[in-house]
Enzyme design. Structure first.
Site, PDB file in Angstrom:
ATOM      1  CB  ILE A  92      -1.024   0.067   1.158  1.00  0.00           C
ATOM      2  CG1 ILE A  92      -0.424  -0.421   2.467  1.00  0.00           C
ATOM      3  CG2 ILE A  92      -2.292  -0.654   0.782  1.00  0.00           C
ATOM      4  CD1 ILE A  92      -1.390  -0.337   3.619  1.00  0.00           C
ATOM      5  N   GLY A  93       2.032   1.195   0.387  1.00  0.00           N
ATOM      6  CA  GLY A  93       2.830   2.413   0.386  1.00  0.00           C
ATOM      7  C   GLY A  93       4.284   2.091   0.137  1.00  0.00           C
TER       8      GLY A  93
ATOM      9  CB  ALA B 250      10.683   7.804   2.645  1.00  0.00           C
TER      10      ALA B 250
ATOM     11  N   GLY C  14      10.819   2.080   3.578  1.00  0.00           N
ATOM     12  CA  GLY C  14      10.458   0.679   3.451  1.00  0.00           C
ATOM     13  C   GLY C  14       9.037   0.597   2.979  1.00  0.00           C
ATOM     14  CB  THR C  15       7.274  -1.983   1.197  1.00  0.00           C
ATOM     15  OG1 THR C  15       8.455  -1.885   0.407  1.00  0.00           O
ATOM     16  CG2 THR C  15       6.076  -1.987   0.289  1.00  0.00           C
ATOM     17  CB  VAL C  16       3.186   0.563   4.294  1.00  0.00           C
ATOM     18  CG1 VAL C  16       2.004   0.291   5.212  1.00  0.00           C
ATOM     19  CG2 VAL C  16       4.146   1.547   4.955  1.00  0.00           C
TER      20      VAL C  16
ATOM     21  CE  LYS D 198       6.542   3.395   8.538  1.00  0.00           C
ATOM     22  NZ  LYS D 198       5.996   4.733   8.744  1.00  0.00           N
TER      23      LYS D 198
ATOM     24  CG  ASP E 113       7.211  13.877   7.048  1.00  0.00           C
ATOM     25  OD1 ASP E 113       7.116  14.925   6.366  1.00  0.00           O
ATOM     26  OD2 ASP E 113       7.398  12.755   6.541  1.00  0.00           O
TER      27      ASP E 113
END
Ligand SMILES: Nc1ncnc2c1ncn2[C@@H]1O[C@H](COP(=O)(O)OP(=O)(O)O)[C@@H](O)[C@H]1O
Ligand SMILES: [Mg+2]
Length: 308
Positions: A17-18, A21, A23-25, A40, A142
């Site tokens: 899904i993401g 920056a 690593g991958t979610v 995550k 952020d």
């Protein structure tokens, strides 16, 4: 922190899904409950003492915040650590899965965009979540539409905070472009900063909800500051931080322009609140708690609209 034993797969990956920056979610299914979760993972360097104390502290903080069960913070359901080698451990955070982030939510909103009542409701929830984090001395750092989740019922949930230290190790290794658009002047100027950073970002997001496009789209730190001053004006010399290398003289002496030139759909109280969020001096910027008490949220007319 639980160490995975690798005997049974509890989370079945469903989709990516993401491509974030750090690593991958993944969206995954919890095979025990059938619920969807978001996984995550972050890789952390380990030595003979195990996980770095900063990682342990940050995870402990996330778990402590989780105890409060705040409605506007994404649920952290589990944390697993899997040792990869003598030097590396994978830490996986298991969050409740939320249908979309605010970026997608805004993109999907049919023309002419979100109603003023809907924006007010989203802002109220966003500020509630922030007030909660700030009262626990946690800053997000952020805040941007991608890091704010919105459930299909329209509930706002803050995500992607509290791992600044784990990240910073990774940041050095991953050459990713992080967006500057929501950064406050004190961060762009590399001055000292605290919780007011998140209020600046919230102001940028508030404006974006009306505009349906970002308020300040800078391409470098200097460019970002220039774009900010074109709207809010160049601050007076007395407000320029003293601990920075970039001089105020690098910028043209711009006057503030009416914020309604940039956010025409906002009402008067909304414009007043927005200006208090987009205040250059972090010490003069409104706090999350005070923002929630602002007249904008007391305005009867749109409150009725929110309920309908
Ligand atoms: N709990 C969640 N449910 C659904 N989607 C999520 C969840 N957490 C993150 N995402 C999606 O994945 C993206 C990256 O996740 P994030 O936690 O922001 O990681 P990164 O540090 O890589 O930015 C988010 O912008 C969001 O779109
Ligand atoms: Mg993110």
């Amino acid at each position: 922190m639980a160490m995975a034993h690798g005997t049974r797969v509890q989370y079945e990956p469903v989709a990516e899904i993401g491509g974030g920056a750090y690593g991958t979610v993944y969206k995954a299914r919890d095979t025990e409950s059938g619920q969807f979760v978001a996984l995550k993972s972050v890789r952390v360097q380990t030595d003979q003492n195990g996980l770095p104390s900063s990682t342990v502290r940050e995870v402990a903080l996330l778990r402590r915040l989780e105890q409060f069960d705040h409605p506007n913070v994404v649920r952290l359901m589990d944390v697993c650590a899997t040792q990869r080698s003598d030097q590396e451990t994978k830490v996986t955070l298991v969050f409740e899965h939320v249908d979309q982030d605010l970026k997608t939510y805004l993109e999907r909103a049919p023309a002419p965009g979100l109603s003023p009542g809907r924006i007010k409701d989203l802002m109220k929830q966003l500020l509630c979540g922030l007030a909660f984090l700030h009262s626990n001395r946690v800053m997000h750092r952020d805040l941007k539409p991608e890091n704010i989740l919105v459930t299909s019922q329209g509930q706002v949930k803050l995500a992607d905070f509290g791992l600044a230290r784990i990240y910073s190790c990774h940041m050095a290794l991953t050459p990713v472009v992080v967006t500057l658009w929501y950064r406050p002047p004190e961060v762009l100027l590399q001055s000292s900063y605290a919780t007011p950073v998140d209020i600046w970002s919230t102001g940028c997001i508030f404006a974006e909800m009306f505009r349906r496009k970002p308020l300040f789209c800078g391409e470098s730190e200097m460019d970002q500051l220039g774009k900010i001053f074109e709207v809010v004006g160049l601050p007076p010399e007395e407000e320029w931080p003293t601990d920075v290398t970039l001089s105020r003289k690098n910028f043209p002496p711009l006057m503030a322009r009416p914020i309604t030139d940039f956010v025409p759909e906002i009402n008067e109280q909304g414009a007043q609140l927005l200006l208090k969020m987009l205040t250059f001096d972090p010490l003069k910027r409104i706090s999350a708690l005070n923002a929630l008490e602002h007249l904008y949220f007391h305005d009867e007319e749109t409150l009725i609209e929110t309920k309908s």
